[in-house]
Design a protein around this motif. Sequence first.
Motif, PDB file in Angstrom:
ATOM      1  N   GLY A 281       0.817  -1.235  -0.100  1.00  0.00           N
ATOM      2  CA  GLY A 281       0.009   0.107  -0.272  1.00  0.00           C
ATOM      3  C   GLY A 281       0.826   1.247   0.193  1.00  0.00           C
ATOM      4  O   GLY A 281       0.276   2.181  -0.611  1.00  0.00           O
ATOM      5  N   ASP A 282       1.921   1.419   0.782  1.00  0.00           N
ATOM      6  CA  ASP A 282       2.965   2.491   0.731  1.00  0.00           C
ATOM      7  C   ASP A 282       3.506   2.552  -0.684  1.00  0.00           C
ATOM      8  O   ASP A 282       3.742   3.744  -0.944  1.00  0.00           O
ATOM      9  CB  ASP A 282       3.922   2.077   1.698  1.00  0.00           C
ATOM     10  N   LEU A 283       3.590   1.135  -1.535  1.00  0.00           N
ATOM     11  CA  LEU A 283       4.333   1.436  -2.616  1.00  0.00           C
ATOM     12  C   LEU A 283       3.269   2.152  -3.705  1.00  0.00           C
ATOM     13  O   LEU A 283       3.656   3.263  -4.316  1.00  0.00           O
ATOM     14  CB  LEU A 283       4.685   0.049  -3.291  1.00  0.00           C
ATOM     15  N   VAL A 284       2.111   1.809  -3.504  1.00  0.00           N
ATOM     16  CA  VAL A 284       1.169   2.586  -4.370  1.00  0.00           C
ATOM     17  C   VAL A 284       0.826   4.017  -3.860  1.00  0.00           C
ATOM     18  O   VAL A 284       0.918   4.867  -5.021  1.00  0.00           O
ATOM     19  CB  VAL A 284      -0.356   1.835  -4.278  1.00  0.00           C
ATOM     20  N   THR A 285       1.005   4.172  -2.814  1.00  0.00           N
ATOM     21  CA  THR A 285       0.780   5.584  -2.313  1.00  0.00           C
ATOM     22  C   THR A 285       2.111   6.614  -2.930  1.00  0.00           C
ATOM     23  O   THR A 285       1.978   7.700  -3.436  1.00  0.00           O
ATOM     24  CB  THR A 285       0.824   5.857  -0.754  1.00  0.00           C
ATOM     25  N   GLY A 286       3.447   5.720  -2.830  1.00  0.00           N
ATOM     26  CA  GLY A 286       4.354   6.382  -3.468  1.00  0.00           C
ATOM     27  C   GLY A 286       4.457   6.786  -4.824  1.00  0.00           C
ATOM     28  O   GLY A 286       4.857   7.857  -5.559  1.00  0.00           O
ATOM     29  N   LEU A 287       3.884   5.738  -5.606  1.00  0.00           N
ATOM     30  CA  LEU A 287       3.713   5.898  -6.944  1.00  0.00           C
ATOM     31  C   LEU A 287       2.767   6.929  -7.531  1.00  0.00           C
ATOM     32  O   LEU A 287       3.044   7.676  -8.326  1.00  0.00           O
ATOM     33  CB  LEU A 287       3.272   4.436  -7.547  1.00  0.00           C
ATOM     34  N   ALA A 288       1.837   6.982  -6.707  1.00  0.00           N
ATOM     35  CA  ALA A 288       0.509   8.071  -6.975  1.00  0.00           C
ATOM     36  C   ALA A 288       1.255   9.539  -6.836  1.00  0.00           C
ATOM     37  O   ALA A 288       1.121  10.236  -7.614  1.00  0.00           O
ATOM     38  CB  ALA A 288      -0.446   7.785  -6.206  1.00  0.00           C
ATOM     39  N   GLU A 289       2.166   9.530  -5.719  1.00  0.00           N
ATOM     40  CA  GLU A 289       2.923  10.744  -5.201  1.00  0.00           C
ATOM     41  C   GLU A 289       3.707  11.295  -6.705  1.00  0.00           C
ATOM     42  O   GLU A 289       3.888  12.443  -6.839  1.00  0.00           O
ATOM     43  CB  GLU A 289       3.626  10.816  -4.019  1.00  0.00           C
ATOM     44  N   LEU A 290       4.733  10.283  -6.976  1.00  0.00           N
ATOM     45  CA  LEU A 290       5.682  10.606  -7.999  1.00  0.00           C
ATOM     46  C   LEU A 290       4.757  10.945  -9.400  1.00  0.00           C
ATOM     47  O   LEU A 290       5.237  11.516 -10.308  1.00  0.00           O
ATOM     48  CB  LEU A 290       6.357   9.506  -8.390  1.00  0.00           C
ATOM     49  N   ALA A 291       3.496  10.250  -9.750  1.00  0.00           N
ATOM     50  CA  ALA A 291       2.924  10.396 -10.951  1.00  0.00           C
ATOM     51  C   ALA A 291       2.470  11.684 -10.859  1.00  0.00           C
ATOM     52  O   ALA A 291       2.174  12.477 -11.831  1.00  0.00           O
ATOM     53  CB  ALA A 291       1.834   9.396 -11.026  1.00  0.00           C
ATOM     54  N   SER A 292       2.207  12.356  -9.822  1.00  0.00           N
ATOM     55  CA  SER A 292       1.423  13.915  -9.664  1.00  0.00           C
ATOM     56  C   SER A 292       2.519  14.843  -9.613  1.00  0.00           C
ATOM     57  O   SER A 292       2.269  16.012  -9.544  1.00  0.00           O
ATOM     58  CB  SER A 292       0.443  13.691  -8.694  1.00  0.00           C
ATOM     59  N   TRP A 293       3.926  14.449  -9.266  1.00  0.00           N
ATOM     60  CA  TRP A 293       4.923  15.427  -9.090  1.00  0.00           C
ATOM     61  C   TRP A 293       5.122  16.466 -10.357  1.00  0.00           C
ATOM     62  O   TRP A 293       5.005  15.699 -11.292  1.00  0.00           O
ATOM     63  CB  TRP A 293       6.276  14.714  -8.592  1.00  0.00           C
ATOM     64  N   LYS A 294       5.234  17.553  -9.907  1.00  0.00           N
ATOM     65  CA  LYS A 294       5.703  18.642 -11.053  1.00  0.00           C
ATOM     66  C   LYS A 294       6.535  19.425 -10.579  1.00  0.00           C
ATOM     67  O   LYS A 294       6.915  19.616  -9.290  1.00  0.00           O
ATOM     68  CB  LYS A 294       4.498  19.378 -11.296  1.00  0.00           C
ATOM     69  N   ASP A 295       7.624  19.729 -11.458  1.00  0.00           N
ATOM     70  CA  ASP A 295       8.727  20.840 -11.120  1.00  0.00           C
ATOM     71  C   ASP A 295       8.133  22.234 -11.025  1.00  0.00           C
ATOM     72  O   ASP A 295       7.032  22.499 -11.493  1.00  0.00           O
ATOM     73  CB  ASP A 295       9.886  20.604 -11.880  1.00  0.00           C
ATOM     74  N   ALA A 296       9.131  23.110 -10.912  1.00  0.00           N
ATOM     75  CA  ALA A 296       8.880  24.623 -10.862  1.00  0.00           C
ATOM     76  C   ALA A 296       8.061  25.118 -12.169  1.00  0.00           C
ATOM     77  O   ALA A 296       7.232  25.909 -12.356  1.00  0.00           O
ATOM     78  CB  ALA A 296       9.782  25.393 -10.499  1.00  0.00           C
ATOM     79  N   ALA A 297       8.217  24.488 -13.241  1.00  0.00           N
ATOM     80  CA  ALA A 297       7.924  24.728 -14.607  1.00  0.00           C
ATOM     81  C   ALA A 297       6.732  24.061 -14.981  1.00  0.00           C
ATOM     82  O   ALA A 297       6.050  24.215 -15.990  1.00  0.00           O
ATOM     83  CB  ALA A 297       9.016  24.488 -15.603  1.00  0.00           C
ATOM     84  N   GLY A 298       6.186  23.080 -14.014  1.00  0.00           N
ATOM     85  CA  GLY A 298       4.943  22.304 -14.367  1.00  0.00           C
ATOM     86  C   GLY A 298       5.354  21.121 -15.004  1.00  0.00           C
ATOM     87  O   GLY A 298       4.230  20.494 -15.396  1.00  0.00           O
ATOM     88  N   CYS A 299       6.394  20.801 -15.279  1.00  0.00           N
ATOM     89  CA  CYS A 299       6.809  19.343 -15.898  1.00  0.00           C
ATOM     90  C   CYS A 299       6.644  18.400 -14.838  1.00  0.00           C
ATOM     91  O   CYS A 299       7.078  18.347 -13.700  1.00  0.00           O
ATOM     92  CB  CYS A 299       7.778  19.583 -16.722  1.00  0.00           C
ATOM     93  N   GLY A 300       6.104  17.077 -15.400  1.00  0.00           N
ATOM     94  CA  GLY A 300       6.219  15.867 -14.600  1.00  0.00           C
ATOM     95  C   GLY A 300       7.372  15.093 -14.777  1.00  0.00           C
ATOM     96  O   GLY A 300       8.406  15.445 -15.555  1.00  0.00           O
ATOM     97  N   LEU A 301       7.201  14.082 -14.282  1.00  0.00           N
ATOM     98  CA  LEU A 301       8.637  12.983 -14.317  1.00  0.00           C
ATOM     99  C   LEU A 301       8.392  12.219 -15.699  1.00  0.00           C
ATOM    100  O   LEU A 301       7.506  12.309 -16.409  1.00  0.00           O
ATOM    101  CB  LEU A 301       8.552  11.816 -13.378  1.00  0.00           C
ATOM    102  N   ASN A 302       9.775  11.984 -16.437  1.00  0.00           N
ATOM    103  CA  ASN A 302       9.935  11.196 -17.623  1.00  0.00           C
ATOM    104  C   ASN A 302       9.812   9.684 -17.117  1.00  0.00           C
ATOM    105  O   ASN A 302       9.400   8.872 -17.871  1.00  0.00           O
ATOM    106  CB  ASN A 302      11.040  11.443 -18.080  1.00  0.00           C
TER     107      ASN A 302
END
Length: 125
Positions: free
Chosen positions: A84-105
């Motif tokens: 469950g912690d893995l799923v939460t972490g994946l969701a957090e990374l999937a929604s992460w944006k940098d200062a320019a609004g770009c997500g992860l590759n």
Amino acid sequence: EQQIAAERCQFLSRISCFVVVGFLGAGKTTLVNRLLNSSDHKVGVIENEAGKVSVDDRLIRATASSEAPTIVVSGGCVCCKVRGDLVTGLAELASWKDAAGCGLNAIILEASGLAELQPLLQTFF
């Protein structure tokens, strides 16, 4: 029903996720560091520590040139005990944006040396 829903990470359909597994001392963290430092892409990391004290995430953060986050999932294997912690972490990374609004590759998941690959991969399907 909640467990089945937690095991399906549909939000990752557009982000590549690389799973690094191997025995303790096999060089997983070294590989992750090389991948992070040889790319200009924004790559998030999930570091799984079977124990309660995390060491490898500090090694990754110290050498990573990317501003992308590193998430530590500790206290058990991501294949079963802390899934469950893995799923939460994946969701957090999937929604992460940098200062320019770009997500992860991409996302790199470094599993503990105790993790079993099959139940871990079922998280993504």
